[in-house]
Scaffold this motif. Sequence first.
Motif, PDB file in Angstrom:
ATOM      1  N   ILE A  36       0.850  -1.186   0.000  1.00 37.93           N
ATOM      2  CA  ILE A  36       0.000   0.000   0.000  1.00 37.93           C
ATOM      3  C   ILE A  36       0.888   1.239   0.000  1.00 37.93           C
ATOM      4  CG2 ILE A  36      -1.770   1.254   1.298  1.00 37.93           C
ATOM      5  CD1 ILE A  36      -2.567  -1.498   2.523  1.00 37.93           C
TER       6      ILE A  36
ATOM      7  N   ARG B 215       0.979   5.340   0.340  1.00 38.92           N
ATOM      8  CA  ARG B 215       0.200   6.462   0.855  1.00 38.92           C
ATOM      9  C   ARG B 215       0.876   7.769   0.459  1.00 38.92           C
ATOM     10  NH1 ARG B 215      -3.837   4.672   4.873  1.00 38.92           N
ATOM     11  NH2 ARG B 215      -4.024   2.528   4.260  1.00 38.92           N
TER      12      ARG B 215
ATOM     13  N   LEU C 106       2.173  10.938   1.461  1.00 33.10           N
ATOM     14  CA  LEU C 106       2.572  11.482   2.761  1.00 33.10           C
ATOM     15  C   LEU C 106       2.231  12.959   2.913  1.00 33.10           C
ATOM     16  CD1 LEU C 106       5.970   9.709   3.551  1.00 33.10           C
ATOM     17  CD2 LEU C 106       3.656   9.004   4.120  1.00 33.10           C
TER      18      LEU C 106
ATOM     19  N   VAL D  89      -2.497  12.566  14.069  1.00 33.05           N
ATOM     20  CA  VAL D  89      -1.029  12.548  14.059  1.00 33.05           C
ATOM     21  C   VAL D  89      -0.489  13.960  14.258  1.00 33.05           C
ATOM     22  CG1 VAL D  89       0.998  12.117  12.605  1.00 33.05           C
ATOM     23  CG2 VAL D  89      -0.855  10.443  12.663  1.00 33.05           C
TER      24      VAL D  89
ATOM     25  N   TYR E 245      -0.599  14.793  17.858  1.00 30.23           N
ATOM     26  CA  TYR E 245       0.487  14.129  18.588  1.00 30.23           C
ATOM     27  C   TYR E 245       1.820  14.854  18.375  1.00 30.23           C
ATOM     28  CZ  TYR E 245      -1.828   9.863  20.289  1.00 30.23           C
ATOM     29  OH  TYR E 245      -2.604   8.967  20.981  1.00 30.23           O
ATOM     30  N   LYS E 246       2.000  15.387  17.176  1.00 24.83           N
ATOM     31  CA  LYS E 246       3.267  16.059  16.847  1.00 24.83           C
ATOM     32  C   LYS E 246       3.554  17.246  17.771  1.00 24.83           C
ATOM     33  CE  LYS E 246       3.674  15.271  11.929  1.00 24.83           C
ATOM     34  NZ  LYS E 246       3.644  15.926  10.618  1.00 24.83           N
TER      35      LYS E 246
ATOM     36  N   ILE F  75       5.771  16.404  20.721  1.00 27.81           N
ATOM     37  CA  ILE F  75       7.089  15.786  20.498  1.00 27.81           C
ATOM     38  C   ILE F  75       8.218  16.777  20.788  1.00 27.81           C
ATOM     39  CG2 ILE F  75       8.620  14.914  18.662  1.00 27.81           C
ATOM     40  CD1 ILE F  75       6.113  13.564  17.497  1.00 27.81           C
TER      41      ILE F  75
ATOM     42  N   ARG G  65      11.334  18.041  19.843  1.00 20.88           N
ATOM     43  CA  ARG G  65      12.168  18.015  18.634  1.00 20.88           C
ATOM     44  C   ARG G  65      13.645  18.234  18.942  1.00 20.88           C
ATOM     45  NH1 ARG G  65       9.332  18.823  13.351  1.00 20.88           N
ATOM     46  NH2 ARG G  65       7.147  18.426  13.807  1.00 20.88           N
TER      47      ARG G  65
ATOM     48  N   ILE H  10      15.145  14.857  18.882  1.00 20.92           N
ATOM     49  CA  ILE H  10      15.271  14.354  17.505  1.00 20.92           C
ATOM     50  C   ILE H  10      16.489  14.995  16.841  1.00 20.92           C
ATOM     51  CG2 ILE H  10      14.211  14.402  15.202  1.00 20.92           C
ATOM     52  CD1 ILE H  10      11.482  14.089  16.566  1.00 20.92           C
TER      53      ILE H  10
ATOM     54  N   LEU I  28      19.764  13.195  15.264  1.00 19.55           N
ATOM     55  CA  LEU I  28      20.147  13.323  13.851  1.00 19.55           C
ATOM     56  C   LEU I  28      21.613  13.743  13.696  1.00 19.55           C
ATOM     57  CD1 LEU I  28      16.923  14.875  12.249  1.00 19.55           C
ATOM     58  CD2 LEU I  28      17.706  12.505  12.165  1.00 19.55           C
TER      59      LEU I  28
ATOM     60  N   ARG J  18      10.443   7.283   4.607  1.00 15.95           N
ATOM     61  CA  ARG J  18       9.141   7.548   3.984  1.00 15.95           C
ATOM     62  C   ARG J  18       8.307   6.261   3.893  1.00 15.95           C
ATOM     63  NH1 ARG J  18       9.017  12.747   1.802  1.00 15.95           N
ATOM     64  NH2 ARG J  18       7.048  12.284   0.796  1.00 15.95           N
TER      65      ARG J  18
ATOM     66  N   ILE K 276       7.003   5.162   7.279  1.00 13.61           N
ATOM     67  CA  ILE K 276       5.793   5.923   7.650  1.00 13.61           C
ATOM     68  C   ILE K 276       4.579   5.357   6.909  1.00 13.61           C
ATOM     69  CG2 ILE K 276       4.662   8.186   7.555  1.00 13.61           C
ATOM     70  CD1 ILE K 276       7.539   9.421   7.832  1.00 13.61           C
ATOM     71  N   GLU K 277       4.750   5.091   5.626  1.00  6.60           N
ATOM     72  CA  GLU K 277       3.644   4.521   4.822  1.00  6.60           C
ATOM     73  C   GLU K 277       3.159   3.198   5.411  1.00  6.60           C
ATOM     74  OE1 GLU K 277       4.760   6.191   0.354  1.00  6.60           O
ATOM     75  OE2 GLU K 277       5.133   4.103   0.851  1.00  6.60           O
TER      76      GLU K 277
ATOM     77  N   GLU L 228       1.305   7.696  17.652  1.00  9.25           N
ATOM     78  CA  GLU L 228       2.352   8.506  18.266  1.00  9.25           C
ATOM     79  C   GLU L 228       3.703   8.254  17.571  1.00  9.25           C
ATOM     80  OE1 GLU L 228       1.915   8.108  22.486  1.00  9.25           O
ATOM     81  OE2 GLU L 228       3.408   9.671  22.856  1.00  9.25           O
TER      82      GLU L 228
ATOM     83  N   ILE M 291       4.044   7.338  14.398  1.00  7.95           N
ATOM     84  CA  ILE M 291       3.961   8.013  13.092  1.00  7.95           C
ATOM     85  C   ILE M 291       4.251   9.507  13.262  1.00  7.95           C
ATOM     86  CG2 ILE M 291       2.406   8.645  11.186  1.00  7.95           C
ATOM     87  CD1 ILE M 291       0.922   5.935  11.765  1.00  7.95           C
ATOM     88  N   ALA M 292       3.693  10.082  14.321  1.00  5.16           N
ATOM     89  CA  ALA M 292       3.920  11.515  14.577  1.00  5.16           C
ATOM     90  C   ALA M 292       5.415  11.802  14.717  1.00  5.16           C
ATOM     91  CB  ALA M 292       3.173  11.938  15.834  1.00  5.16           C
ATOM     92  N   GLU M 293       6.120  10.937  15.460  1.00  3.33           N
ATOM     93  CA  GLU M 293       7.554  11.170  15.649  1.00  3.33           C
ATOM     94  C   GLU M 293       8.318  10.971  14.339  1.00  3.33           C
ATOM     95  OE1 GLU M 293      10.124   8.444  17.648  1.00  3.33           O
ATOM     96  OE2 GLU M 293      11.223  10.053  18.667  1.00  3.33           O
TER      97      GLU M 293
ATOM     98  N   GLU N 267       7.217  11.375  11.311  1.00  5.99           N
ATOM     99  CA  GLU N 267       6.960  12.519  10.428  1.00  5.99           C
ATOM    100  C   GLU N 267       7.742  13.750  10.901  1.00  5.99           C
ATOM    101  OE1 GLU N 267       2.585  11.118   8.762  1.00  5.99           O
ATOM    102  OE2 GLU N 267       2.798  13.124   9.605  1.00  5.99           O
ATOM    103  N   ALA N 268       7.867  13.884  12.223  1.00  4.94           N
ATOM    104  CA  ALA N 268       8.658  14.996  12.767  1.00  4.94           C
ATOM    105  C   ALA N 268      10.128  14.830  12.365  1.00  4.94           C
ATOM    106  CB  ALA N 268       8.520  15.043  14.285  1.00  4.94           C
ATOM    107  N   ILE N 269      10.617  13.581  12.374  1.00  5.79           N
ATOM    108  CA  ILE N 269      12.007  13.310  11.951  1.00  5.79           C
ATOM    109  C   ILE N 269      12.183  13.706  10.486  1.00  5.79           C
ATOM    110  CG2 ILE N 269      13.696  11.471  11.503  1.00  5.79           C
ATOM    111  CD1 ILE N 269      12.545  10.019  14.012  1.00  5.79           C
TER     112      ILE N 269
ATOM    113  N   GLU O 199      10.515  15.888   8.806  1.00 10.04           N
ATOM    114  CA  GLU O 199      10.505  17.360   8.728  1.00 10.04           C
ATOM    115  C   GLU O 199      11.842  17.939   9.176  1.00 10.04           C
ATOM    116  OE1 GLU O 199       5.721  17.403   9.729  1.00 10.04           O
ATOM    117  OE2 GLU O 199       7.091  18.365  11.143  1.00 10.04           O
ATOM    118  N   GLU O 200      12.403  17.365  10.243  1.00  8.39           N
ATOM    119  CA  GLU O 200      13.690  17.859  10.759  1.00  8.39           C
ATOM    120  C   GLU O 200      14.825  17.559   9.782  1.00  8.39           C
ATOM    121  OE1 GLU O 200      14.233  19.823  13.403  1.00  8.39           O
ATOM    122  OE2 GLU O 200      12.068  19.802  13.752  1.00  8.39           O
ATOM    123  N   GLN O 201      14.742  16.392   9.122  1.00  8.34           N
ATOM    124  CA  GLN O 201      15.771  16.028   8.133  1.00  8.34           C
ATOM    125  C   GLN O 201      15.804  17.035   6.990  1.00  8.34           C
ATOM    126  OE1 GLN O 201      14.989  12.003   6.864  1.00  8.34           O
ATOM    127  NE2 GLN O 201      16.303  11.109   8.432  1.00  8.34           N
TER     128      GLN O 201
END
Lengths: 64, 161
Positions: free
Chosen positions: A4, A6, A8, A15, A18-19, A22, A24, A27, A31, B130, B133-134, B146, B148-150, B152-154, B156-158
């Motif tokens: 599947i 999706r 994005l 979601v 929830y963000k 977080i 950051r 994170i 990184l 990516r 996440i999918e 939760e 997925i939220a993290e 997606e935040a990663i 965005e940060e990348q």
Amino acid sequence: MNTIRRDLSITDPVVEAYKQGIDRTLIRENLRISVQERFENLMALQRFAEELQHSKTQKRDHTI
Amino acid sequence: MITQFDKLLPVLIGEGVEFIIVGGAAATAHGSTRLTQDLDIVYRRTKDNIALLVRALRPYSPYLRGAPIGLPFAWDEQTISAGLNFTLITSLGAIDLLGEITGGGTFEALLSDSIPVKIFGLECFCLGLRRLIEVKRAAGRVKDLEVIAELEAILEEQKKI
């Protein structure tokens, strides 16, 4: 089994909610380090969680 | 029990097992701060690869995680060929062997969306962020929201780096 895909770019309001919670900064810190260091941190976290669990069990046993 | 990723991964890579890291361990590889207790891998379902997988893990006494002790579980090629997904405990920690995953499919289907990562001096494949996440979105589990939220935040940060 089908795969599947999706889009994005489509956001999920749950979601997104929830963000907001977080941290950051953690994170960004992750990184900056290597993949190996991330796994080393994970194992340290596992050890800490296990020690915490162990001390909780010991305390409960003493209480009883 | 602590999962010794620094031992478990080299055991699989050293034996030449074809696999892709998925799940929480893949999230860790991408920068997740969440605690994951096991190593999830999608393994290639070929006869040769199953033989390698069996040989790699045999010294570490794989057994069904959470199952009562003493069940007639034989760790061999026949068992792996007859099944698909296995939730195991070994003397090196917890490992989930997945023949396929919801929304992602098999090793072959996931490989083009995987990236090579160097870890503990060796290289292996990890599902790309990516796609991870999918797959999590496709699984549709409440407990993953939760996560997925993290992830997606990663992502965005990348993009900011």
